[in-house]
Design an enzyme around this catalytic site. Structure first.
Site, PDB file in Angstrom:
ATOM      1  N   GLU A 220      32.025  31.005  53.261  1.00  0.00           N
ATOM      2  CA  GLU A 220      30.749  30.278  53.142  1.00  0.00           C
ATOM      3  C   GLU A 220      30.184  30.338  51.726  1.00  0.00           C
ATOM      4  OE1 GLU A 220      27.932  31.086  56.262  1.00  0.00           O
ATOM      5  OE2 GLU A 220      29.286  30.358  57.809  1.00  0.00           O
TER       6      GLU A 220
HETATM    7  C1  LIG Z   1      38.854  35.203  56.573  1.00  0.00           C
HETATM    8  C2  LIG Z   1      38.555  33.826  56.139  1.00  0.00           C
HETATM    9  C3  LIG Z   1      38.091  32.879  57.045  1.00  0.00           C
HETATM   10  C4  LIG Z   1      37.853  31.569  56.637  1.00  0.00           C
HETATM   11  N1  LIG Z   1      37.493  30.626  57.572  1.00  0.00           N
HETATM   12  C5  LIG Z   1      37.442  29.319  57.192  1.00  0.00           C
HETATM   13  C6  LIG Z   1      37.208  28.290  58.160  1.00  0.00           C
HETATM   14  O1  LIG Z   1      37.043  28.551  59.355  1.00  0.00           O
HETATM   15  N2  LIG Z   1      37.206  26.990  57.741  1.00  0.00           N
HETATM   16  C7  LIG Z   1      37.377  26.666  56.429  1.00  0.00           C
HETATM   17  O2  LIG Z   1      37.391  25.488  56.117  1.00  0.00           O
HETATM   18  N3  LIG Z   1      37.586  27.605  55.476  1.00  0.00           N
HETATM   19  C8  LIG Z   1      37.620  28.925  55.827  1.00  0.00           C
HETATM   20  N4  LIG Z   1      37.842  29.890  54.871  1.00  0.00           N
HETATM   21  C9  LIG Z   1      37.969  29.498  53.490  1.00  0.00           C
HETATM   22  C10 LIG Z   1      36.835  29.972  52.587  1.00  0.00           C
HETATM   23  O3  LIG Z   1      35.715  29.171  52.773  1.00  0.00           O
HETATM   24  C11 LIG Z   1      37.395  29.947  51.164  1.00  0.00           C
HETATM   25  O4  LIG Z   1      38.239  31.070  51.062  1.00  0.00           O
HETATM   26  C12 LIG Z   1      36.343  29.945  50.116  1.00  0.00           C
HETATM   27  O5  LIG Z   1      35.763  28.700  50.052  1.00  0.00           O
HETATM   28  C13 LIG Z   1      36.904  30.307  48.742  1.00  0.00           C
HETATM   29  O6  LIG Z   1      38.028  29.569  48.424  1.00  0.00           O
HETATM   30  P1  LIG Z   1      39.346  30.292  47.881  1.00  0.00           P
HETATM   31  O7  LIG Z   1      39.642  31.446  48.742  1.00  0.00           O
HETATM   32  O8  LIG Z   1      40.381  29.269  47.706  1.00  0.00           O
HETATM   33  O9  LIG Z   1      38.910  30.869  46.454  1.00  0.00           O
HETATM   34  P2  LIG Z   1      38.833  30.073  45.091  1.00  0.00           P
HETATM   35  O10 LIG Z   1      38.080  28.812  45.259  1.00  0.00           O
HETATM   36  O11 LIG Z   1      40.189  29.995  44.499  1.00  0.00           O
HETATM   37  O12 LIG Z   1      37.917  31.056  44.228  1.00  0.00           O
HETATM   38  C14 LIG Z   1      38.441  32.254  43.631  1.00  0.00           C
HETATM   39  C15 LIG Z   1      37.283  32.950  42.901  1.00  0.00           C
HETATM   40  O13 LIG Z   1      36.753  32.092  41.897  1.00  0.00           O
HETATM   41  C16 LIG Z   1      35.342  32.006  42.046  1.00  0.00           C
HETATM   42  N5  LIG Z   1      34.917  30.677  41.586  1.00  0.00           N
HETATM   43  C17 LIG Z   1      35.431  29.477  41.912  1.00  0.00           C
HETATM   44  N6  LIG Z   1      34.752  28.496  41.275  1.00  0.00           N
HETATM   45  C18 LIG Z   1      33.803  29.109  40.527  1.00  0.00           C
HETATM   46  C19 LIG Z   1      32.764  28.665  39.649  1.00  0.00           C
HETATM   47  N7  LIG Z   1      32.575  27.385  39.388  1.00  0.00           N
HETATM   48  N8  LIG Z   1      31.966  29.578  39.087  1.00  0.00           N
HETATM   49  C20 LIG Z   1      32.137  30.898  39.336  1.00  0.00           C
HETATM   50  N9  LIG Z   1      33.069  31.366  40.158  1.00  0.00           N
HETATM   51  C21 LIG Z   1      33.893  30.493  40.739  1.00  0.00           C
HETATM   52  C22 LIG Z   1      35.077  32.250  43.507  1.00  0.00           C
HETATM   53  O14 LIG Z   1      33.760  32.760  43.688  1.00  0.00           O
HETATM   54  C23 LIG Z   1      36.137  33.291  43.835  1.00  0.00           C
HETATM   55  O15 LIG Z   1      35.643  34.550  43.493  1.00  0.00           O
HETATM   56  C24 LIG Z   1      38.052  31.212  55.276  1.00  0.00           C
HETATM   57  C25 LIG Z   1      38.476  32.163  54.362  1.00  0.00           C
HETATM   58  C26 LIG Z   1      38.734  33.452  54.772  1.00  0.00           C
HETATM   59  C27 LIG Z   1      39.212  34.438  53.761  1.00  0.00           C
END
Ligand SMILES: Cc1cc2nc3c(=O)[nH]c(=O)nc-3n(C[C@H](O)[C@H](O)[C@H](O)COP(=O)(O)OP(=O)(O)OC[C@H]3O[C@@H](n4cnc5c(N)ncnc54)[C@H](O)[C@@H]3O)c2cc1C
Length: 811
Positions: free
Chosen positions: A501
């Site tokens: 989220e």
């Molecule tokens: C256990 C779990 C359950 C989940 N459940 C769902 C679900 O039900 N449905 C769904 O659709 N998704 C789900 N997700 C996905 C979740 O919403 C994403 O993991 C999240 O949006 C982050 O994306 P990412 O993991 O690809 O990280 P990335 O987007 O690759 O980010 C990596 C890091 O970079 C940082 N970052 C990225 N952009 C910026 C910026 N502009 N400025 C500063 N920092 C930045 C982030 O804060 C993070 O620390 C789930 C994830 C997990 C781990």
């Protein structure tokens, strides 16, 4: 009168007018009167007096709108329009989500505390309370986290059935569709309780009650969609999941590449216009077992079968999982917290147009729908789960620190351990205050999007700190996994709440202040709207009015910040007397400084502020700390101001206000324009940094409240699962702690006898035997101490396994 006195009079009048935020007309009259007195009694020369009259005349002209517009505002309006940062549709939608509440007050530099005071204390309906005391308590009783996380990697069938039978997945669905229709406060308290018992259960229940099919249907679904899906979701017949994230797209969800093309196809044997979808999603909670998928994708209509538009943008649809072309069932393994989560892929999946939530009129509205719902939802599920876990960790740690002894003392008595316990208690108090008060505000109709981001970030970060402290205090006991370990799974699971989220780094750097600045600022949003008004003349009139109010507001904030910094805010009006009064006053002070520095940052950096993430993050931290400190004060009031809890209020407010001060300092040191930074430092820290973090003595007071059975300890554990029963280590620890109090005088007798040399034995059981033999303890007393010693060993003990038991049977 001497020149100096006139000068003091002038500066005093100007500061008073600005401090009290006096309007332009009244200020003109007051300054005019002062000038008149000076002209009559002052001893300046004729030319000097003429100059003053001219200056005053120029100032008075500012009251003439036409003059002001033509000579000042028109030019500034042109410059402002050319500088206005471009705003994407998605940013605009994020800004429009939710409303402004206490966050807006903090942005004014002069918060109206009545707004917070008018909010009633948290209260559940009898039905909600009964659900918390009945099915939720019962569910906690049947949950066995070790079985779930280690043996089954899933919840057992009887738990799944219990969840469906008691409608845990239907808490937000209205009664008319067969749901429970619980308030956000009730949902929060139910989730916190579950989280104190099982991270897997809390995550599983959280998702369908958060952003997902039910929430989207409720707000945007067509009547037919609601009538069909909501009763099925309410009864548990359908299990939902929502898929947005994909391998290439995480935080920047708007860049998603999953797509649907409007075309003709066959649906249930009939040719119809529908959507052919292709997607590849990952990380989707509940996907492996879901029966209906909420899908976010980009919609295209190259043949213009539904309208004139080629590309509609992000769209949300509901798709039964058994639709041909969907590949589902494999699982991810989220950090040893094996709730159902996995990828879901679709290849040429054809669905009718009415799969779009809200029908074709909502094509392209998916992002808007998501951010609107997230604006509120973000403050409920994850912050509550973090709170419940942290409460449980604190409850256990307080008891453990009393029962576990080293160097002949309960470890809680060592100041180093005490520091961690005090920090845990203060952080839990802050988390609880933020969660209870904000959820009550939402229950009462607010939709505060910025506070929801604050809660998401800070409750999960504080939860991470509490989990780490709890592990440190427990030493090896926290590390050895097994049914007796009540900490490690929560500790392992912390990054989940941090990531979902809106991952926390992004939330801190981009969302809290990034949205708050424009959303909550009393003028900026309206000024931007005026500048964007296609009717330039009407825009100019609005802009002029806003600009001069904004200038007055800026001057007022500078004056308020300076005066309150010099006087340490001792004289600012706040609505309370008593021991918490000073915290209200300091919040007033820092609110004015915050409003001042926000304007300075926006003015000097403009659109560049968006890219200066660390400036934005620090501003967001200041806003967050002031928000959280206000929540602490309100929570204390809501609880009837129990005097015993004051150390916690003091620790929380002091910590938050000290951090506020330090973030101001960091901000000023890194402020790009060094001249402006120097000027701001004069208005914010004319006496330097004067605020102190909580003292060690205060920390030790808190430790005593936590390592003994006290009402304050109970209040911090309110709502979590503490039943005294086999398998619930929390209840057993509390029970042992209470017995420790009862046997304390007996143990003291043994200890004194040993010191006097009357007891020679080294180990505890032999000492008890010797005390009994020598009549230092009666047989009954000796038995009580022996039983306690055994109980203490039991609750502080850990598990061991035969090598075979630990061998995985296959991934
Ligand atoms: C256990 C779990 C359950 C989940 N459940 C769902 C679900 O039900 N449905 C769904 O659709 N998704 C789900 N997700 C996905 C979740 O919403 C994403 O993991 C999240 O949006 C982050 O994306 P990412 O993991 O690809 O990280 P990335 O987007 O690759 O980010 C990596 C890091 O970079 C940082 N970052 C990225 N952009 C910026 C910026 N502009 N400025 C500063 N920092 C930045 C982030 O804060 C993070 O620390 C789930 C994830 C997990 C781990």
């Amino acid at each position: 009168m001497g020149t100096l006195i006139w000068l003091v009079l002038l500066v005093g009048t100007l500061l008073t007018l600005a401090y009290r935020r006096t309007d332009l007309k009244t200020s003109t009259v007051v300054l005019g009167a002062l000038l008149l007195v000076y002209l009559l009694f002052g001893d300046g020369g004729f030319l000097w007096k003429l100059l003053l009259i001219a200056l005053f005349a120029l100032f008075a002209l500012l009251n003439v709108e036409q003059f002001r517009r033509d000579n000042i505002t028109r030019r500034l309006f042109g410059i402002y329009r050319s500088m206005l940062p471009s705003m994407s549709k998605t940013e605009q939608e994020a800004l429009e989500a939710g409303n402004v509440w206490w966050d807006g007050e903090l942005f004014t530099g002069m918060p109206d505390w009545r707004r917070l005071e008018n909010l009633p204390p948290p209260k559940l309906t009898p039905e909600e309370q009964a659900f918390l005391d009945g099915p939720t308590e019962e569910l906690c009783r049947i949950l066995d986290e070790w079985q779930i996380t280690h043996e089954l990697a899933d919840m057992p069938p009887n738990v799944w059935q219990f969840l469906k039978d008691h409608q845990f997945f239907a808490m937000i669905i209205p009664k008319e569709y067969g749901g429970l229709q619980f308030s956000p406060l009730a949902c929060s308290m139910i989730l916190a309780k579950l989280s104190s018992r099982s991270t897997v259960a809390a995550s599983t229940v959280g998702v369908p009650n958060s952003l997902g099919p039910a929430e989207l249907l409720l707000h945007y679904g067509t009547d037919e969609q609601k009538q069909y899906w909501l009763p099925r979701l309410a009864s548990g017949e359908e299990i939902p999941c929502f898929a947005l994230t994909s391998p290439r797209v995480g935080s920047d969800a708007t860049a998603l590449v999953d797509h649907g093309v409007v075309c003709k196809g066959t649906w249930q044997g009939q040719e119809t216009v529908g959507i052919r979808l292709n997607w590849d999603k990952r990380y989707i909670t509940l996907a492996p077992i879901a029966t209906v998928l909420g899908l976010a994708f980009k919609l295209y209509d190259p043949e213009h079968l539904i309208g004139e538009v080629d590309a509609y943008g992000i769209t949300a649809a509901l798709i039964p999982m058994d639709t041909p072309g969907i590949e589902v069932g494999r699982r991810h393994f989220p950090i040893n917290i094996p709730f159902q989560n996995g990828p879901v892929r679709g290849h040429d999946v054809f669905v009718p147009l009415d799969a779009i939530i809200g029908g074709t009129k909502m094509a392209g509205q998916g992002w808007h729908m998501l951010v609107q719902q997230l604006a509120v939802g973000r403050s409920i599920v994850l912050p509550s789960n973090a709170l419940g876990g942290a409460q449980a960790a604190l409850y256990a740690t307080g008891a453990y620190a009393k029962l576990r002894r080293q160097f002949n003392l309960p470890i809680g008595k060592f100041h180093g351990v005490g520091e961690a316990i005090a920090r845990m208690a203060g952080n839990v108090y802050t988390m609880m205050a933020a969660s209870r008060v904000t959820c009550t505000a939402i229950t009462n109709g607010e939709k505060p999007s910025v506070p929801s981001a604050i809660l998401k970030y800070h409750n999960t970060e504080l939860g991470r700190q509490v989990a780490a402290d709890a592990m440190d205090v427990h030493g090896g006991k926290g590390i050895m996994l097994g049914p007796k370990n009540y900490l490690a799974r929560g500790y392992e699971g912390v990054p989940i709440a941090i990531t979902v989220e809106g991952a926390n780094i992004l939330t801190r750097n981009l969302i809290i202040f990034g949205q708050g600045a424009i959303r909550c600022h009393p003028f900026v949003r309206a000024e931007m709207d005026a500048a964007r008004n296609p009717d330039r003349d009407a825009g100019l009139i609005d802009f002029d009015r806003l600009l001069f109010k904004h200038l007055g507001y800026g001057l007022s904030n500078a004056a308020r910040s300076l005066v309150m910094a010099v006087t340490l805010a001792r004289f600012t009006d706040v609505p309370v007397a008593g021991p918490t009064r000073r915290y209200y006053q300091h919040i007033n002070r820092y609110s004015a400084s915050f409003a001042l520095i926000t304007d300075a940052a926006m003015f000097t950096l403009g659109g560049e502020l968006k890219r200066r993430e660390l400036i934005s993050a620090r501003l967001g931290d200041i806003l967050s700390y002031l928000y959280l400190a206000s929540m602490v004060l309100k929570h204390y009031q809501d609880q009837g101001e129990p005097a015993e809890d004051l150390p916690l209020v003091e620790w929380s407010c002091r910590t938050l206000l000290y951090k506020t001060q330090e973030q101001f300092h960091g901000l000023l040191r890194n402020f790009p324009n060094r001249w402006v930074a120097a000027l701001l430092r004069f208005f914010i820290f004319p006496r330097g940094r004067t605020y102190f973090a909580p003292s060690d003595v205060l920390g030790q007071e808190i430790v005593e409240l936590m390592i003994n059975p006290t009402p304050t300890r109970d209040r911090l554990a309110a709502g979590i699962y503490t039943a005294v029963e086999p398998g619930n280590q929390l209840g057993l620890l509390q029970q042992a702690m209470e017995i420790a109090e009862q046997v304390k005088p007996l143990e003291r007798r043994v200890f004194d006898a040993r010191r006097a040399g009357d007891i020679k034995a080294d180990d505890t059981p032999s000492q008890i035997d010797e005390a009994e033999q020598k009549g230092i303890l009666t047989p009954t007393e000796a038995e009580a101490v022996r039983a306690f010693d055994q109980r203490m060993l039991d609750v502080t003990g850990v598990d061991d396994f035969a090598p075979d038991e630990l061998r995985r049977k296959g991934a």
